[in-house]
Design a protein around this motif. Sequence first.
Motif, PDB file in Angstrom:
ATOM      1  N   SER A 109       0.848  -1.192   0.000  1.00 25.54           N
ATOM      2  CA  SER A 109       0.000   0.000   0.000  1.00 25.54           C
ATOM      3  C   SER A 109       0.880   1.238   0.000  1.00 25.54           C
ATOM      4  O   SER A 109       2.102   1.151   0.152  1.00 25.54           O
ATOM      5  CB  SER A 109      -0.923   0.016   1.228  1.00 25.54           C
ATOM      6  N   ASN A 110       0.246   2.404  -0.137  1.00 24.51           N
ATOM      7  CA  ASN A 110       1.016   3.653  -0.065  1.00 24.51           C
ATOM      8  C   ASN A 110       1.221   4.104   1.379  1.00 24.51           C
ATOM      9  O   ASN A 110       1.775   5.171   1.628  1.00 24.51           O
ATOM     10  CB  ASN A 110       0.358   4.760  -0.890  1.00 24.51           C
ATOM     11  N   SER A 137      -0.929   5.076   3.565  1.00 25.18           N
ATOM     12  CA  SER A 137      -1.854   6.094   4.048  1.00 25.18           C
ATOM     13  C   SER A 137      -2.817   5.516   5.067  1.00 25.18           C
ATOM     14  O   SER A 137      -3.219   4.359   4.987  1.00 25.18           O
ATOM     15  CB  SER A 137      -2.640   6.699   2.877  1.00 25.18           C
ATOM     16  N   LEU A 138      -3.220   6.345   6.041  1.00 21.85           N
ATOM     17  CA  LEU A 138      -4.211   5.929   7.037  1.00 21.85           C
ATOM     18  C   LEU A 138      -5.635   6.075   6.506  1.00 21.85           C
ATOM     19  O   LEU A 138      -6.590   5.693   7.188  1.00 21.85           O
ATOM     20  CB  LEU A 138      -4.055   6.758   8.317  1.00 21.85           C
ATOM     21  N   SER A 139      -5.791   6.630   5.311  1.00 21.47           N
ATOM     22  CA  SER A 139      -7.131   6.853   4.765  1.00 21.47           C
ATOM     23  C   SER A 139      -7.587   5.701   3.879  1.00 21.47           C
ATOM     24  O   SER A 139      -8.234   5.900   2.859  1.00 21.47           O
ATOM     25  CB  SER A 139      -7.169   8.160   3.961  1.00 21.47           C
ATOM     26  N   GLY A 140      -7.227   4.476   4.279  1.00 20.57           N
ATOM     27  CA  GLY A 140      -7.689   3.301   3.558  1.00 20.57           C
ATOM     28  C   GLY A 140      -8.999   2.805   4.147  1.00 20.57           C
ATOM     29  O   GLY A 140      -9.791   3.568   4.675  1.00 20.57           O
ATOM     30  N   GLY A 171     -12.292   4.480   2.219  1.00 24.30           N
ATOM     31  CA  GLY A 171     -11.132   5.304   1.905  1.00 24.30           C
ATOM     32  C   GLY A 171     -10.865   5.396   0.418  1.00 24.30           C
ATOM     33  O   GLY A 171     -11.544   4.796  -0.409  1.00 24.30           O
ATOM     34  N   ASN A 197      -7.579   4.975  -0.704  1.00 20.91           N
ATOM     35  CA  ASN A 197      -6.302   4.324  -0.942  1.00 20.91           C
ATOM     36  C   ASN A 197      -6.403   2.825  -0.651  1.00 20.91           C
ATOM     37  O   ASN A 197      -6.504   2.427   0.504  1.00 20.91           O
ATOM     38  CB  ASN A 197      -5.225   4.944  -0.046  1.00 20.91           C
ATOM     39  N   SER A 238      -5.322  -1.244  -0.431  1.00 24.01           N
ATOM     40  CA  SER A 238      -4.150  -2.101  -0.304  1.00 24.01           C
ATOM     41  C   SER A 238      -4.193  -3.046  -1.505  1.00 24.01           C
ATOM     42  O   SER A 238      -5.266  -3.390  -1.993  1.00 24.01           O
ATOM     43  CB  SER A 238      -4.178  -2.886   1.010  1.00 24.01           C
ATOM     44  N   GLU A 280       4.663   4.429  -5.851  1.00 23.75           N
ATOM     45  CA  GLU A 280       3.942   5.060  -4.743  1.00 23.75           C
ATOM     46  C   GLU A 280       3.836   4.164  -3.517  1.00 23.75           C
ATOM     47  O   GLU A 280       3.350   4.607  -2.471  1.00 23.75           O
ATOM     48  CB  GLU A 280       2.540   5.457  -5.194  1.00 23.75           C
ATOM     49  N   ARG A 304       4.587   2.442  -0.175  1.00 25.97           N
ATOM     50  CA  ARG A 304       5.401   2.794   0.973  1.00 25.97           C
ATOM     51  C   ARG A 304       5.225   1.805   2.131  1.00 25.97           C
ATOM     52  O   ARG A 304       5.714   2.048   3.231  1.00 25.97           O
ATOM     53  CB  ARG A 304       5.048   4.210   1.472  1.00 25.97           C
ATOM     54  N   GLN A 305       4.520   0.697   1.867  1.00 23.07           N
ATOM     55  CA  GLN A 305       4.313  -0.290   2.931  1.00 23.07           C
ATOM     56  C   GLN A 305       4.156  -1.677   2.310  1.00 23.07           C
ATOM     57  O   GLN A 305       3.552  -1.840   1.249  1.00 23.07           O
ATOM     58  CB  GLN A 305       3.067   0.057   3.755  1.00 23.07           C
TER      59      GLN A 305
END
Length: 210
Positions: free
Chosen positions: A99-100, A102-105, A109, A111, A113, A159, A161-162
């Motif tokens: 995922s990127n 972001s906490l807005s998944g 959301g 974003n 996963s 993009e 980041r996780q």
Amino acid sequence: MRMIKYNRAGNLANAVPALEFQGTPLEWHRLDDGVMGGRSETVHQSAGRGLHFCGTLNTEGGGFVSLRAPLQSESMPKEMEAIRLKFRGDGKTYKFIMSNGSLSGGPFGKNPSWQADIPTEARSETDGMQETTIPLKSLKPSFGGRVSSHSNVQFDQTEMRQIGFMLSLNLSDGTPNPKETFGDGIFSFSLLIESIEPVLSSIAPENKEL
């Protein structure tokens, strides 16, 4: 019946260093169904060269356990085509996730996963590792367990980041994970990940035994 309180700050503070990706050490924190009131619990630890993802999953009030590690921006070059994993499992079907960060998944959301299933064989410590190669183009977008059907959702590896691993009620396509490859009620799980490697060539076998 014990309720496990979700503590994001505590989980991040207790991240476990294990494995590396593109030469960068990874630090893993747990993200379990306690975030939505569940009672499952991951116990993760470094194991020699690898990472041991294990614990107890409780399907009453929840249904997933996961480990996540942040990635550096340079970890996902455009020429990367796949991820190769070496692991020893317990017969359950896990998921590889990106995922990127972001906490807005989640279900509402913006974003997703990106997920792919990892079927495992039940192996003992004396057995060899399994290996699987996951093409990045095969990753499916998921919003809190709900697979997206929107064509405008596009995977961009630069993009990401996780990175992570998950065991959950649903497979990457949103269908139920069968009891035979998931479990029922309260049960233990165990996945030992030996390595996570980038694949820059499109010529790679999907599954083989070592």
